[in-house]
Design a protein around this motif. Structure first.
Motif, PDB file in Angstrom:
ATOM      1  N   ARG A 397      75.915  16.712  23.043  1.00 64.91           N
ATOM      2  CA  ARG A 397      74.525  16.358  22.765  1.00 64.91           C
ATOM      3  C   ARG A 397      74.276  16.369  21.256  1.00 64.91           C
ATOM      4  NH1 ARG A 397      69.492  18.204  22.446  1.00 64.91           N
ATOM      5  NH2 ARG A 397      70.187  20.350  22.264  1.00 64.91           N
ATOM      6  N   GLN A 398      74.861  17.366  20.589  1.00 60.03           N
ATOM      7  CA  GLN A 398      74.708  17.426  19.130  1.00 60.03           C
ATOM      8  C   GLN A 398      75.326  16.199  18.479  1.00 60.03           C
ATOM      9  OE1 GLN A 398      76.611  21.039  18.034  1.00 60.03           O
ATOM     10  NE2 GLN A 398      75.136  22.341  19.080  1.00 60.03           N
ATOM     11  N   GLU A 399      76.528  15.855  18.934  1.00 61.10           N
ATOM     12  CA  GLU A 399      77.231  14.720  18.341  1.00 61.10           C
ATOM     13  C   GLU A 399      76.453  13.433  18.591  1.00 61.10           C
ATOM     14  OE1 GLU A 399      79.697  12.891  15.978  1.00 61.10           O
ATOM     15  OE2 GLU A 399      79.598  15.059  16.222  1.00 61.10           O
ATOM     16  N   ALA A 400      75.929  13.303  19.799  1.00 62.82           N
ATOM     17  CA  ALA A 400      75.154  12.105  20.138  1.00 62.82           C
ATOM     18  C   ALA A 400      73.917  12.018  19.262  1.00 62.82           C
ATOM     19  CB  ALA A 400      74.776  12.137  21.615  1.00 62.82           C
ATOM     20  N   GLY A 401      73.279  13.136  18.995  1.00 63.66           N
ATOM     21  CA  GLY A 401      72.099  13.166  18.135  1.00 63.66           C
ATOM     22  C   GLY A 401      72.438  12.696  16.743  1.00 63.66           C
ATOM     23  N   ARG A 402      73.586  13.129  16.239  1.00 65.63           N
ATOM     24  CA  ARG A 402      74.016  12.701  14.909  1.00 65.63           C
ATOM     25  C   ARG A 402      74.203  11.197  14.860  1.00 65.63           C
ATOM     26  NH1 ARG A 402      77.426  17.145  15.733  1.00 65.63           N
ATOM     27  NH2 ARG A 402      76.503  18.959  14.743  1.00 65.63           N
ATOM     28  N   ARG A 403      74.829  10.658  15.911  1.00 64.46           N
ATOM     29  CA  ARG A 403      75.092   9.222  15.908  1.00 64.46           C
ATOM     30  C   ARG A 403      73.809   8.413  16.011  1.00 64.46           C
ATOM     31  NH1 ARG A 403      80.342   7.488  17.400  1.00 64.46           N
ATOM     32  NH2 ARG A 403      81.727   9.265  17.206  1.00 64.46           N
ATOM     33  N   GLU A 404      72.909   8.894  16.839  1.00 61.26           N
ATOM     34  CA  GLU A 404      71.648   8.189  17.001  1.00 61.26           C
ATOM     35  C   GLU A 404      70.970   8.064  15.644  1.00 61.26           C
ATOM     36  OE1 GLU A 404      68.391   9.471  19.976  1.00 61.26           O
ATOM     37  OE2 GLU A 404      70.263   9.282  21.066  1.00 61.26           O
ATOM     38  N   LEU A 405      71.038   9.148  14.869  1.00 66.49           N
ATOM     39  CA  LEU A 405      70.434   9.173  13.561  1.00 66.49           C
ATOM     40  C   LEU A 405      71.160   8.202  12.636  1.00 66.49           C
ATOM     41  CD1 LEU A 405      68.266  10.910  12.089  1.00 66.49           C
ATOM     42  CD2 LEU A 405      70.144  12.330  11.305  1.00 66.49           C
ATOM     43  N   GLN A 406      72.492   8.214  12.738  1.00 70.26           N
ATOM     44  CA  GLN A 406      73.306   7.396  11.850  1.00 70.26           C
ATOM     45  C   GLN A 406      72.914   5.919  11.926  1.00 70.26           C
ATOM     46  OE1 GLN A 406      77.419   8.099  12.532  1.00 70.26           O
ATOM     47  NE2 GLN A 406      78.041   7.192  10.603  1.00 70.26           N
ATOM     48  N   ARG A 478      71.502  19.994  10.923  1.00 75.23           N
ATOM     49  CA  ARG A 478      70.253  20.145  11.665  1.00 75.23           C
ATOM     50  C   ARG A 478      70.448  19.968  13.167  1.00 75.23           C
ATOM     51  NH1 ARG A 478      67.332  14.376  10.565  1.00 75.23           N
ATOM     52  NH2 ARG A 478      66.214  14.952  12.455  1.00 75.23           N
ATOM     53  N   PHE A 479      71.600  19.453  13.574  1.00 76.59           N
ATOM     54  CA  PHE A 479      71.819  19.290  15.016  1.00 76.59           C
ATOM     55  C   PHE A 479      72.582  20.443  15.650  1.00 76.59           C
ATOM     56  CE2 PHE A 479      71.242  14.964  13.462  1.00 76.59           C
ATOM     57  CZ  PHE A 479      70.190  14.579  14.285  1.00 76.59           C
ATOM     58  N   GLY A 480      73.163  21.276  14.826  1.00 76.73           N
ATOM     59  CA  GLY A 480      73.884  22.391  15.429  1.00 76.73           C
ATOM     60  C   GLY A 480      74.981  22.908  14.523  1.00 76.73           C
TER      61      GLY A 480
END
Lengths: 588, 80
Positions: A397-406, A478-480
């Protein structure tokens, strides 16, 4: 993974298909030995066909009838000569029953359970194959009626207890799995499972109509141990996860909750949540406005699934195949490890058509049957389970959040800045050593010298302040928290400073971690007044990624041989690059 | 059911079980006449016949068969 349900589990069909099979060069291969105290011949065509339908060429060894112990205990047996990858022990209840009736004394259970362990021990001693032990369908014959359960030596009680012990032994051994034949027989109906005539004629394991279900189960177990497992469930929302349409009925108007119309969906969500807890990732793929789709997760108190349970949330008006591809790219898993659940036949067919790898089960019309339909397909077979599985969802979930932001930033600098990365750099300490040693063992790609120090060696360097400055770094954003992700070991004994080891987890590539650390290393060198920093790159089959590591920081190559290259830097000439990581103050 | 209605589906079953599309049953046919007719394919045959004709054969009935003619007679008697 579940074997693809390409066609029916009909005994006659599977036997017919098996005659036409030719090994396929594109398929994986597996060697399966089957040892049974029933007739094993009838298993063979079923297993061959079912494996083939799942793109596996299976070579099958049949042990002699009722010779499990002989084959297992004799290191020179045909079983071991065959070099099986998997050994199936297909014990059947009728054979157990015969031994039970012939047994003298009250210790049948002990005898039978010791026999299981003896056979497993021998198999483990002489082979590295995975062992699949079939447990026993409970017998229908009773001596005391319901009172059987109160009599520990009744056939029924003995069989039930033996099954418990088999499960217990299997929990203690990593190479042993239990095929729950009792669950299959009970679900299909034990009344029809046992056929005494077929047993009398040819020692048939069970009625032939049911044998394909057992074969299917065995195939699923073998496939899962070959790594074919489902990792993610993609969920539709309206009329799949809840009743009604959120866009029309509103987040509180949809049918969800422990009573009434919402109960079927409530149970379905409970089941889905239990999958998430055991390590299956959840994704949402819905045709909706994103804000509308998210509302129930945030606002409806009867929702079992919360927004945090969903690793990737996709709600838009694009076609679902494209969205599923995007989910795949975010999670970096194969399409064939994804299950798509949608009540709408149009969407199901679209995904089947455009993304053939994705597993798309038919969902029954009545949502009360959703869980049953999914369970009948045994989609979530696995051959391992660890604590790490339960934490996987959060990591992804953290990784997905980073990508969404990217994707919402145009420049990489803007993106890195927005991550608000914090680093903590410290000398090795006893609490960190186990993880340091683990990272040293596992890092292959971003590793300049690939020295594999164990914990004791790490501790030695930790204590030797005169000669070593061994550093580790933790990174969070900020995501983890990424945890301990890099190790740099400096040799500080001479007038020049040597970078002895430098390695980093590839999860944090291209974030500026190595630039941050190099700036720190140079600062140390300047503080100590050394005139030269030296470094070494030792090539391996996997670390080509860092062959120009030193060059990017202005090091000069002074030597190059087959064994690697040697580099020098004058620390006063170092120009620090731009970095978006700030130092975190240690709390302890 | 009479002989004439039993024989065509029985032929199809024999051809399927013994994987020989040219196989034709006859009254005096016995196991040694057919390649692959062993105790295992025998069980396949019994199960296929039970399914096709919606009957259930007892152990004694199966054991009492001496040739395919007996089998045809047995099926004709039990199937409706």
């Amino acid at each position: 993974m579940i074997a693809q349900k390409t066609a029916s589990l009909d005994y006659g069909r599977l036997v017919r298909e098996s005659r036409k099979l030719r090994p396929d060069g594109a398929h994986q291969n597996i060697r399966v030995a089957i040892l049974s105290d029933a007739a094993s011949q009838q298993f063979v065509p079923l297993l061959k066909t079912l494996f083939h339908e799942n793109c596996v060429n299976a070579e099958i060894y049949e042990g002699a009838f009722d010779a499990i112990e002989l084959e297992a205990l004799n290191p020179a047996s045909g079983l071991y000569e065959f070099l099986p990858g998997v050994i199936v022990l297909a014990n059947c209840t009728q054979a157990l029953r015969s031994r039970y009736y012939e047994h003298k004394g009250d210790d049948f259970l002990e005898t039978a359970s010791q026999r299981v362990q003896r056979i497993w021990d021998a198999l483990q001693r002489h082979s590295s194959a995975r062992v699949i032990q079939c447990n026993y369908p409970l017998p229908y014959e009773r001596q005391f009626g319901n009172y059987d359960l109160k009599v520990p030596q009744s056939l029924y009680s003995v069989t039930a207890e033996l099954n418990s012990r088999i499960a217990l032994y299997a929990r203690q051994r990593s190479n042993a799995l239990v095929c729950d034949v009792e669950a299959i027989a009970s679900y299909l109906g034990r009344k029809h499972w046992f056929d005494e005539r077929l047993w009398a004629f040819s020692k048939a394991f069970c009625h032939l109509d049911h044998l394909p279900y057992l074969a299917q189960s065995l195939v699923e177990m073998v496939l899962s141990s070959m790594g074919r497992v489902v990792k993610c469930v993609i969920l539709d929302l309206d009329n799949t996860l809840w009743g009604g349409v959120v866009g029309d009925d509103g987040p509180l108007g949809i049918a969800i909750g422990p009573h009434g119309d919402g109960e079927a969906f409530y149970h379905f969500q409970q089941y889905i949540l239990s999958l998430k807890k055991r390590g299956i990732l959840l994704a949402v793929c819905s045709k909706n406005n994103r804000e509308t789709a998210i509302q129930p997760f945030l606002e409806n108190p009867d929702m079992v699934l919360k927004y945090e349970d969903i690793t990737v949330f996709v709600a838009n008006w694009e076609n679902k195949a494209g969205n599923i591809r995007a989910i795949r790219d975010t999670l970096e898993i194969g399409l064939d490890s994804m299950v798509f659940l949608d009540d709408n036949p149009f969407e199901r067919n679209l995904v089947r058509e455009l993304l053939p790898g994705v597993i798309v089960p038919e969902l029954p019309e009545d949502p009360a049957d959703y869980v049953r339909a999914i369970c009948e397909l045994n989609l979530f077979e696995t051959s391992s389970f660890s604590l790490e599985d339960t934490a996987r969802s959060e990591l992804y979930r953290q990784e997905a959040g980073r990508r969404e932001l990217q994707t919402s930033f145009t420049s990489i600098d803007e993106y890195l800045q927005s991550l608000e990365m914090k680093i903590e750099v410290a000398r090795f300490d006893p609490a960190a050593v186990p993880r340091i040693a683990q990272l040293i063992q596992r890092s292959n790609q971003f590793n300049l010298t690939t020295h594999r120090y164990n914990e004791a060696e790490c501790e030695t360097m930790m204590r030797d302040e005169a000669n070593y400055l061994p550093l580790y770094a933790r990174l969070s954003d900020r995501f983890g928290d990424h945890g301990l992700i890099s190790v740099v070991i400096l040799n500080v004994s001479a007038a020049e400073m040597e970078i002895r080891d430098w390695l980093m987890s590839c999860r944090v590539l291209a974030r500026g971690v190595e630039q941050y650390l190099m700036t720190r290393v140079v600062a140390v060198a300047l503080e100590k007044g050394v005139s030269r920093i030296s470094g070494h790159y030792i090539p391996t089959a996997k670390n080509a990624m860092v062959k120009d590591f030193f060059a990017q920081f202005g090091f000069e190559k002074v030597l190059e041989t087959d064994g690697g290259s040697r580099w020098h830097l004058d620390p006063t000439a170092y120009r620090p690059p731009t970095i978006y990581i700030t130092e975190k103050q240690r709390t302890s | 059911m009479n002989r004439d209605t039993v024989i065509p589906p029985l032929n199809a079953i024999f051809q399927d079980v013994f994987d020989d599309p040219s196989l034709e049953v006859s009254d005096d046919m016995t196991a040694p006449d057919v390649e692959g007719w062993d105790s295992l394919s025998h069980v396949n045959l019994i199960v296929a016949v039970e399914k096709e004709f919606k009957i259930r054969l007892t152990t004694a009935e199966v054991r009492g068969l001496s040739n395919v003619g007996d089998f045809i007679a047995l099926i004709s008697r039990k199937a409706t």
